[in-house]
Design a protein around this motif. Structure first.
Motif, PDB file in Angstrom:
ATOM      1  N   ARG A 126       0.879  -1.206   0.079  1.00 22.25           N
ATOM      2  CA  ARG A 126      -0.550  -0.166   0.371  1.00 22.25           C
ATOM      3  C   ARG A 126       1.136   1.455  -0.238  1.00 22.25           C
ATOM      4  NH1 ARG A 126      -4.128  -0.354   4.981  1.00 22.25           N
ATOM      5  NH2 ARG A 126      -2.051  -0.678   6.457  1.00 22.25           N
ATOM      6  N   VAL A 127       0.383   2.322  -0.099  1.00 20.79           N
ATOM      7  CA  VAL A 127       1.330   3.509  -1.085  1.00 20.79           C
ATOM      8  C   VAL A 127       0.295   4.656   0.622  1.00 20.79           C
ATOM      9  CG1 VAL A 127       1.726   5.287  -2.091  1.00 20.79           C
ATOM     10  CG2 VAL A 127       1.716   2.612  -2.854  1.00 20.79           C
ATOM     11  N   GLY A 128       1.486   4.698   0.839  1.00 26.76           N
ATOM     12  CA  GLY A 128       0.657   6.417   1.793  1.00 26.76           C
ATOM     13  C   GLY A 128       1.138   7.552   0.982  1.00 26.76           C
ATOM     14  N   THR A 129       0.145   9.112   1.887  1.00 28.52           N
ATOM     15  CA  THR A 129       1.196  10.251   1.062  1.00 28.52           C
ATOM     16  C   THR A 129       1.648  11.173   2.744  1.00 28.52           C
ATOM     17  OG1 THR A 129      -1.646  10.718   1.801  1.00 28.52           O
ATOM     18  CG2 THR A 129      -1.159  10.238  -0.641  1.00 28.52           C
ATOM     19  N   ARG A 130       1.620  10.115   4.181  1.00 24.32           N
ATOM     20  CA  ARG A 130       2.288  11.006   4.909  1.00 24.32           C
ATOM     21  C   ARG A 130       2.727   9.962   5.237  1.00 24.32           C
ATOM     22  NH1 ARG A 130       1.217  14.735   1.959  1.00 24.32           N
ATOM     23  NH2 ARG A 130       0.022  16.765   1.893  1.00 24.32           N
ATOM     24  N   ASN A 131       3.887  11.183   6.524  1.00 22.63           N
ATOM     25  CA  ASN A 131       5.010   9.529   7.701  1.00 22.63           C
ATOM     26  C   ASN A 131       4.575  10.030   8.854  1.00 22.63           C
ATOM     27  OD1 ASN A 131       6.411   7.510   7.133  1.00 22.63           O
ATOM     28  ND2 ASN A 131       8.491   8.365   7.708  1.00 22.63           N
ATOM     29  N   ALA A 195      -4.155   2.087  13.296  1.00 20.79           N
ATOM     30  CA  ALA A 195      -2.594   1.740  13.580  1.00 20.79           C
ATOM     31  C   ALA A 195      -1.988   1.199  12.234  1.00 20.79           C
ATOM     32  CB  ALA A 195      -3.230   1.158  13.912  1.00 20.79           C
ATOM     33  N   LYS A 196      -2.968   0.714  11.317  1.00 22.36           N
ATOM     34  CA  LYS A 196      -2.206   0.128   9.397  1.00 22.36           C
ATOM     35  C   LYS A 196      -2.620   0.982   8.940  1.00 22.36           C
ATOM     36  CE  LYS A 196      -5.215  -3.916  10.253  1.00 22.36           C
ATOM     37  NZ  LYS A 196      -5.518  -4.908  10.410  1.00 22.36           N
ATOM     38  N   HIS A 197      -2.595   2.120   8.982  1.00 24.03           N
ATOM     39  CA  HIS A 197      -2.703   3.123   8.009  1.00 24.03           C
ATOM     40  C   HIS A 197      -1.859   3.456   6.957  1.00 24.03           C
ATOM     41  CE1 HIS A 197      -4.210   6.651   5.429  1.00 24.03           C
ATOM     42  NE2 HIS A 197      -5.946   5.792   4.817  1.00 24.03           N
ATOM     43  N   PRO A 198      -1.197   3.320   5.586  1.00 26.82           N
ATOM     44  CA  PRO A 198      -0.433   3.450   5.078  1.00 26.82           C
ATOM     45  C   PRO A 198       0.504   4.609   5.336  1.00 26.82           C
ATOM     46  CG  PRO A 198      -2.145   3.536   3.773  1.00 26.82           C
ATOM     47  CD  PRO A 198      -3.064   3.241   5.079  1.00 26.82           C
ATOM     48  N   ASN A 199      -0.338   5.758   5.941  1.00 24.07           N
ATOM     49  CA  ASN A 199       0.092   6.972   6.391  1.00 24.07           C
ATOM     50  C   ASN A 199       0.735   6.763   7.990  1.00 24.07           C
ATOM     51  OD1 ASN A 199      -0.930   7.862   3.963  1.00 24.07           O
ATOM     52  ND2 ASN A 199      -2.036   9.272   4.552  1.00 24.07           N
ATOM     53  N   VAL A 200       0.871   5.845   8.533  1.00 26.61           N
ATOM     54  CA  VAL A 200       1.281   5.595   9.588  1.00 26.61           C
ATOM     55  C   VAL A 200       2.242   4.434   9.906  1.00 26.61           C
ATOM     56  CG1 VAL A 200       0.591   4.643  11.791  1.00 26.61           C
ATOM     57  CG2 VAL A 200      -0.456   6.038  10.959  1.00 26.61           C
ATOM     58  N   ALA A 201       3.938   5.199   9.750  1.00 22.85           N
ATOM     59  CA  ALA A 201       4.981   4.071   9.091  1.00 22.85           C
ATOM     60  C   ALA A 201       5.207   3.527  10.944  1.00 22.85           C
ATOM     61  CB  ALA A 201       6.382   5.032   9.070  1.00 22.85           C
ATOM     62  N   ALA A 202       4.617   4.293  11.928  1.00 24.93           N
ATOM     63  CA  ALA A 202       4.806   3.061  13.217  1.00 24.93           C
ATOM     64  C   ALA A 202       3.953   3.051  14.404  1.00 24.93           C
ATOM     65  CB  ALA A 202       6.460   3.037  13.695  1.00 24.93           C
ATOM     66  N   TYR A 203       3.851   2.113  15.037  1.00 25.70           N
ATOM     67  CA  TYR A 203       2.966   2.843  16.490  1.00 25.70           C
ATOM     68  C   TYR A 203       2.922   1.856  17.261  1.00 25.70           C
ATOM     69  CZ  TYR A 203       0.268  -1.610  14.806  1.00 25.70           C
ATOM     70  OH  TYR A 203       0.089  -3.171  15.247  1.00 25.70           O
ATOM     71  N   LEU A 204       2.124   2.760  18.765  1.00 25.67           N
ATOM     72  CA  LEU A 204       2.335   1.778  19.388  1.00 25.67           C
ATOM     73  C   LEU A 204       1.070   1.476  20.543  1.00 25.67           C
ATOM     74  CD1 LEU A 204       3.448   2.669  22.819  1.00 25.67           C
ATOM     75  CD2 LEU A 204       3.414   4.836  20.937  1.00 25.67           C
ATOM     76  N   LEU A 205      -0.029   0.640  20.919  1.00 29.32           N
ATOM     77  CA  LEU A 205      -0.885   0.513  21.720  1.00 29.32           C
ATOM     78  C   LEU A 205      -0.554   1.363  23.224  1.00 29.32           C
ATOM     79  CD1 LEU A 205      -2.463  -1.965  19.736  1.00 29.32           C
ATOM     80  CD2 LEU A 205      -2.779  -0.034  18.933  1.00 29.32           C
ATOM     81  N   ILE A 206      -1.566   1.468  23.554  1.00 26.32           N
ATOM     82  CA  ILE A 206      -2.328   2.459  25.166  1.00 26.32           C
ATOM     83  C   ILE A 206      -3.184   2.475  25.877  1.00 26.32           C
ATOM     84  CG2 ILE A 206      -1.776   3.657  27.261  1.00 26.32           C
ATOM     85  CD1 ILE A 206       0.229   5.200  25.566  1.00 26.32           C
ATOM     86  N   GLY A 207      -3.617   0.635  26.760  1.00 26.84           N
ATOM     87  CA  GLY A 207      -4.529   1.337  27.496  1.00 26.84           C
ATOM     88  C   GLY A 207      -4.793   0.732  28.937  1.00 26.84           C
ATOM     89  N   LEU A 208      -5.250   0.875  29.138  1.00 27.83           N
ATOM     90  CA  LEU A 208      -5.619   0.657  30.918  1.00 27.83           C
ATOM     91  C   LEU A 208      -5.406  -0.299  32.059  1.00 27.83           C
ATOM     92  CD1 LEU A 208      -6.582   2.079  33.606  1.00 27.83           C
ATOM     93  CD2 LEU A 208      -8.906   1.793  33.167  1.00 27.83           C
ATOM     94  N   GLY A 209      -6.450  -1.660  30.976  1.00 24.98           N
ATOM     95  CA  GLY A 209      -5.936  -2.769  31.459  1.00 24.98           C
ATOM     96  C   GLY A 209      -7.438  -3.861  31.479  1.00 24.98           C
TER      97      GLY A 209
END
Length: 515
Positions: A126-131, A195-209
């Motif tokens: 896939r191809v992104g337009t932002r990073n 999170a998986k969007h082509p405009n997102v190069a990397a991510y992490l998840l934060i929850g409460l629990g």
């Protein structure tokens, strides 16, 4: 009495229309020559509002765009102002659904004529337009913590020039809903889609629990993986496990710092515009929307489809009364049924609201739009004229090319949140009253429907489509939109990006009751 040709003072879209739309203020007593007919204006009428071309009895249909926009609630005389005081919706013809009768094959441009933009090609193709780098909050309880993490990286582009920013994806949901109910599943689709969007190069998840939307479960169900490592799971940090706010912020900040060099390695390269998925939306519409910006955007959508790209129409409540025009373009009966099913679901969903006609907002009505039918008939023109290839649920990954539809509410932030989650990598947003909508991580191009508003809000509007009312052909403005889409996809900053708008507009659809 001053006398003018009707075409000098008002716009008639189709010969069979019962109304004309005022170009400029019409004063009572003005005479308009409509062919052989002479219409005396019977009340002062503001620009964008409708004047009756012919008399209508109570209960008779009133047409604009060559289609029914409502039914007279009292006798209407030629020259009357036609608006909420004498027009409302009613039952449309039950036999108006004709599947596929307007389907014509797309005349695709030959491969050697392909246009290109400078995009970020990801490992999955896939191809992104932002990073961007994203900090995704699984539940509202971790929203502040996610913002605290993002705030530590406000100047990230100074050290990492290929990164557009660190983005906190926060919201008001994630708990108080039925486990794996419609709301929960829609939220999972949306968060995973961002999170998986082509405009997102990397991510992490934060929850409460302890929340309903457990991040680890979402990762499994949505097949989420670590950036650059499809065999690994992404990083998940739960506040309760980490030991509180400060410890979570410190740990998450360390993780973001680790991701930044990876994200900064991305480089733009020439990519075919067939990789563009264009979201279309409207907000703060006026009576000009269906005559200027929306059909011009429709032209650009058609052109993108001819290059093998994808154009997405949405806002199901805002096709109410015009859905038959899309059904006529459905590629087959299965696609038509998907749309009809969503339309019927909305009728059930809104069963406590009178006929769904609460949709035109006060600003819409002030701008001349009277009924949801009228708003819908102008809105569907954003989708151009090519066959409707598929229909998707809210936030569902868009996997079919060509012109498609996504089921979303009409409220702008909620609608576009679903479209972005589906994979749209550029947004075109038409507005007549002056919406300033932005949507990180995807650039939003603002299309003004009239020149007065464009000049008044030039710092926030990208293109003036109001020139159509001044004689510029729809195709000329459509070509301007199309070229702007390519330029913005290649890195040109839209007005909303220059203003820093777009992070607070993330708004997943809360469908059912919050318990």
């Amino acid at each position: 009495m001053p006398t003018y040709a009707l075409s000098d003072k008002a716009i008639v879209l189709k010969p069979e229309d019962d109304v004309a739309v005022a170009r400029a203020p019409l004063t009572a007593g003005t005479v308009l020559e409509d062919g052989e007919a002479r219409i005396e204006v019977r009340a002062d009428i503001k620009p964008g509002h409708k004047v009756a071309r012919r008399a209508r009895d109570t209960g008779e249909a009133v047409r604009r765009y060559g289609q029914v926009i409502g039914f007279a609630t009292r006798p209407i005389a030629a020259g009357d102002h036609v608006h909420s005081h004498n027009l409302d919706i009613g039952e449309l013809s039950a036999d108006r659904y004709e599947i596929g009768v307007d389907v014509t094959p797309v005349q695709h441009h030959p491969p050697q004529a392909m246009r290109f933009f400078d995009g970020y090609k990801r490992e999955d193709g896939r191809v992104g337009t932002r990073n961007y780098v994203a900090v995704v909050s699984g539940v509202n309880c971790s929203a502040s913590v996610s913002q605290f993490v993002k705030d530590r990286f406000r100047d990230v582009s100074k050290d990492y020039p290929n990164i557009d920013g660190v983005l906190a994806i926060t919201h008001k949901s994630g708990c108080g809903t039925k486990l794996f109910g419609e709301d929960h599943l829609a939220l999972q689709r949306v968060l995973a889609g961002y999170a998986k969007h082509p405009n997102v190069a990397a991510y992490l998840l934060i929850g409460l629990g302890c929340e309903t939307n457990q991040a680890a479960v979402m990762v499994e169900r949505q097949r989420m993986a670590a950036p650059g490592h499809p065999e690994r799971k992404p990083t998940i940090i739960n506040i309760q496990e980490a030991g509180g706010i400060r410890k979570t912020v410190d740990r998450a900040s360390q993780e973001v710092a680790r991701l930044l060099p990876f994200a900064n390695e991305a480089r733009r390269s020439p990519q075919p515009i067939s990789e563009l998925t264009l979201a279309t939306n409207c907000g703060g519409s006026d009576a000009n929307s269906g005559m200027t910006a929306n059909p011009a955007l429709g032209w650009a959508v058609d052109e993108l489809v001819r290059y093998g790209g994808t154009g997405v129409l949405a806002e199901t409540p805002e096709i109410y009364g015009a859905e038959h025009l899309l059904i006529r373009r459905a590629i087959n009966e299965g696609v038509a049924k998907k749309l009809i099913d969503r339309y019927k679901w909305w009728e059930w969903y809104c069963r406590g609201i009178e006929a769904m006609d609460n949709n035109p907002a006060p600003g819409n009505k002030a701008g001349g739009i009277t009924t949801v039918f009228e708003k819908s008939l102008g809105g569907v023109t954003k989708g151009g004229t090519t066959p409707m290839m598929d229909v998707f649920l809210y936030g569902e990954p868009i996997t079919t090319r060509g012109f498609v539809f996504m089921d979303t509410p009409g409220h702008d932030p909620v609608s576009i949140t679903g479209l972005v989650a589906g994979g749209c990598n550029v947004i075109c947003f038409t507005t007549g009253r002056g919406s300033v909508f932005g949507c990180k991580p995807v650039p939003s191009i603002k299309l003004a429907t009239n020149s007065l508003m464009y000049r008044h809000m030039a710092e926030d509007m990208d293109i003036n489509c109001g020139v159509v009312l001044e004689g510029t052909p729809i195709a000329t403005v459509g070509r301007q939109i199309f070229e702007e889409v390519i330029a913005v996809a290649s890195g040109k900053r839209s007005k909303s990006e220059l203003s820093g708008v777009g992070e607070e507009e993330f708004a997943p659809w809360i469908i059912g009751p919050v318990m």
